[in-house]
Motif scaffolding. Structure first.
Motif, PDB file in Angstrom:
ATOM      1  N   ASP A 274       4.490 -24.691  27.661  1.00 52.30           N
ATOM      2  CA  ASP A 274       5.500 -24.822  26.619  1.00 52.30           C
ATOM      3  C   ASP A 274       4.883 -24.516  25.259  1.00 52.30           C
ATOM      4  O   ASP A 274       5.465 -23.815  24.451  1.00 52.30           O
TER       5      ASP A 274
ATOM      6  N   HIS B 113       4.174 -20.904  24.754  1.00 50.27           N
ATOM      7  CA  HIS B 113       5.402 -20.157  24.445  1.00 50.27           C
ATOM      8  C   HIS B 113       5.786 -20.346  22.998  1.00 50.27           C
ATOM      9  O   HIS B 113       6.114 -19.397  22.312  1.00 50.27           O
ATOM     10  N   GLY B 114       5.708 -21.634  22.540  1.00 48.60           N
ATOM     11  CA  GLY B 114       6.064 -21.931  21.154  1.00 48.60           C
ATOM     12  C   GLY B 114       5.175 -21.136  20.212  1.00 48.60           C
ATOM     13  O   GLY B 114       5.643 -20.549  19.253  1.00 48.60           O
TER      14      GLY B 114
ATOM     15  N   ASN C 160       6.068 -17.359  20.250  1.00 47.24           N
ATOM     16  CA  ASN C 160       7.287 -17.013  19.541  1.00 47.24           C
ATOM     17  C   ASN C 160       7.119 -17.200  18.041  1.00 47.24           C
ATOM     18  O   ASN C 160       7.717 -16.485  17.265  1.00 47.24           O
TER      19      ASN C 160
ATOM     20  N   LEU D 272      17.602 -13.760  22.266  1.00 47.66           N
ATOM     21  CA  LEU D 272      16.563 -14.035  23.255  1.00 47.66           C
ATOM     22  C   LEU D 272      15.646 -15.195  22.874  1.00 47.66           C
ATOM     23  O   LEU D 272      15.106 -15.865  23.741  1.00 47.66           O
ATOM     24  N   GLU D 273      15.456 -15.360  21.558  1.00 49.77           N
ATOM     25  CA  GLU D 273      14.430 -16.299  21.133  1.00 49.77           C
ATOM     26  C   GLU D 273      15.010 -17.456  20.335  1.00 49.77           C
ATOM     27  O   GLU D 273      15.937 -17.256  19.549  1.00 49.77           O
ATOM     28  N   PRO D 274      14.425 -18.652  20.534  1.00 49.48           N
ATOM     29  CA  PRO D 274      14.889 -19.820  19.767  1.00 49.48           C
ATOM     30  C   PRO D 274      14.458 -19.699  18.308  1.00 49.48           C
ATOM     31  O   PRO D 274      13.536 -18.956  17.994  1.00 49.48           O
TER      32      PRO D 274
ATOM     33  N   ARG E 280       9.873 -24.895  20.261  1.00 54.47           N
ATOM     34  CA  ARG E 280      10.892 -24.466  19.310  1.00 54.47           C
ATOM     35  C   ARG E 280      12.248 -24.607  19.974  1.00 54.47           C
ATOM     36  O   ARG E 280      12.421 -24.256  21.139  1.00 54.47           O
TER      37      ARG E 280
END
Ligand SMILES: *[C@@H]1O[C@H](CO)[C@@H](O)[C@H](O)[C@H]1NC(C)=O
Ligand SMILES: *[C@@H]1O[C@H](CO)[C@@H](O)[C@H](O)[C@H]1NC(C)=O
Ligand SMILES: *[C@@H]1O[C@H](CO)[C@@H](O)[C@H](O)[C@H]1NC(C)=O
Ligand SMILES: [Zn+2]
Length: 367
Positions: free
Chosen positions: A36, A39-40, A43, A139-141, A151
């Motif tokens: 996680d 990923h945060g 991004n 697609l992205e937060p 995120r």
């Protein structure tokens, strides 16, 4: 080989595969959260607006040591029992009161009347000025704050200023001038009626500078029902002039919007270049030693607020108990084995002595 020893070895042999099975589980759970965080980080590294790097040459505060947003590392928050629930007053507006909703090129802003106020949870009283949103793309937060590197899809900011100042502009340059309430938006199963009051008008303000009058509604519905659980820290405005005058409240409970509502949010507004207005969040800033307070014990998992994690915590608890029981059984069996083995050895060492003792005892008993 005697029977006790056989039983113990069998028990250990039976447990070996179980132990091997159990041991990797805590590691597996933690590597999930590591993912996680990765990923945060990934991004966050896609810088959404190119000119962000140059903010501090024009606005020195943007390069300061108390900037927002930040990543909230829950394990490092400080539980502060004196952080009382946030109290809102005047947030429920009648439909005949019209509010300006505007595309300012950076976000959608809803101007709020001064009758809305924070009357509890802060040491002083704060009047509302406006609220706005930050979001990502399809697609992205695109939340500004992150929690443990995660995120969220979007974030709402309700901006207030200290009632001891006459105006927002006067307050925003004072150390105790501003209070912003922030909450995360996530995709949930159903439509959110409060966010609908804003989202249904976005198609009318696609162009920069466009605005529309919207009927009043219960603004508090845009914030979580639970105003008791939150994080608190000293920070800044997240856009120039980045004044370091904001006392932030970030709620632990998240808001849920339907998938369609979230896609309406990220695909309606346009920027000056008539591109889609997306990824209007600032990357997280260095804490520079600042403390983040929590109104609750955030270091312990709160099962009811993290439904996604609750099952793994339950599974972890069960496995921990199982592991404990198995360990206790093994230890007990081992001790029993040692005990039996010793008394056997004692008998073998001195067969006559033990015979004498047994006879003596039996005669005493029958007497
Ligand atoms: C980051 O973006 C990718 C798409 O580029 C997405 O699949 C992933 O879920 C995002 N990470 C997080 C933490 O949401
Ligand atoms: C924020 O700043 C004020 C004034 O300097 C200070 O009293 C307060 O303790 C700070 N709050 C936090 C959470 O650090
Ligand atoms: C809420 O608090 C729990 C417990 O610390 C944490 O695991 C979770 O990530 C938090 N969520 C948000 C949105 O703050
Ligand atoms: Zn904001």
């Amino acid at each position: 080989m005697n029977r006790a020893a056989l039983r113990v070895s069998l028990l250990l042999l039976l447990q070996l595969p179980l132990l091997l099975l159990l041991l990797p589980v805590p590691g597996g759970a933690s590597s999930e959260s590591d993912n996680d965080q990765e990923h945060g980080g990934e991004n966050a590294s896609h810088s959404p607006e190119k000119d962000r790097e140059h903010w501090d040459s024009d606005y020195p505060d943007c390069g300061g040591t108390m900037q927002s947003p930040i990543n909230i590392d829950t394990a490092r928050t400080i539980f502060s029992p004196d952080l009382r629930p946030i109290q809102l007053s005047g947030y429920s507006l009648p439909a005949n009161e019209r509010l300006v909703l505007k595309n300012n090129g950076h976000t959608v802003v809803l101007e709020l009347p001064e009758s809305l106020a924070i009357t509890g949870g802060y040491a002083q009283q704060y009047r509302a000025a406006q609220l706005h949103l930050h979001w990502g793309s399809w697609l992205e937060p695109g939340s500004e704050h992150t929690v443990n590197g995660r995120r969220f899809a979007a974030e709402i900011h309700v901006v207030h200023y200290n009632t001891k100042y006459d105006s927002f502009n006067e307050a925003m340059v004072r150390p105790d001038g501003l209070a912003v309430l922030g909450a995360f938006l996530e995709v949930g199963p159903s439509e959110n009626p409060y966010y609908h009051e804003i989202l249904e008008h976005l198609h009318k303000i696609q162009g920069v500078g466009q605005e529309v009058l919207v009927p009043g509604f219960n603004i508090a519905g845009l914030l979580p029902a639970n105003l008791k659980l939150y994080f608190h820290y000293n920070g800044s405005l997240t856009t120039p002039p980045c004044y370091q005058t904001v006392k932030w409240t970030i709620f632990n409970q998240t808001m849920l919007l339907s998938h369609d509502q979230m896609s309406l949010l990220v695909r309606s507004l346009r920027t000056d270049d008539s591109d889609l207005l997306q990824n209007n969040f600032r990357p997280v800033q260095n804490l520079h030693g600042r403390q983040v307070l929590a109104s609750f014990q955030a270091t312990q998992p709160l099962v009811k607020h993290t439904p996604g994690h609750s099952t793994s915590f339950h599974a972890g608890d069960v496995l921990a108990v199982l592991f404990g029981v198995l360990f206790a059984v093994t230890a007990l069996a081992f001790l029993l084995y040692i005990y039996k083995h010793r008394s056997q050895n004692a008998r073998l060492d001195s067969p006559t002595k033990s015979k004498v003792i047994y006879t003596a005892a039996s005669t005493e008993n029958t007497a």
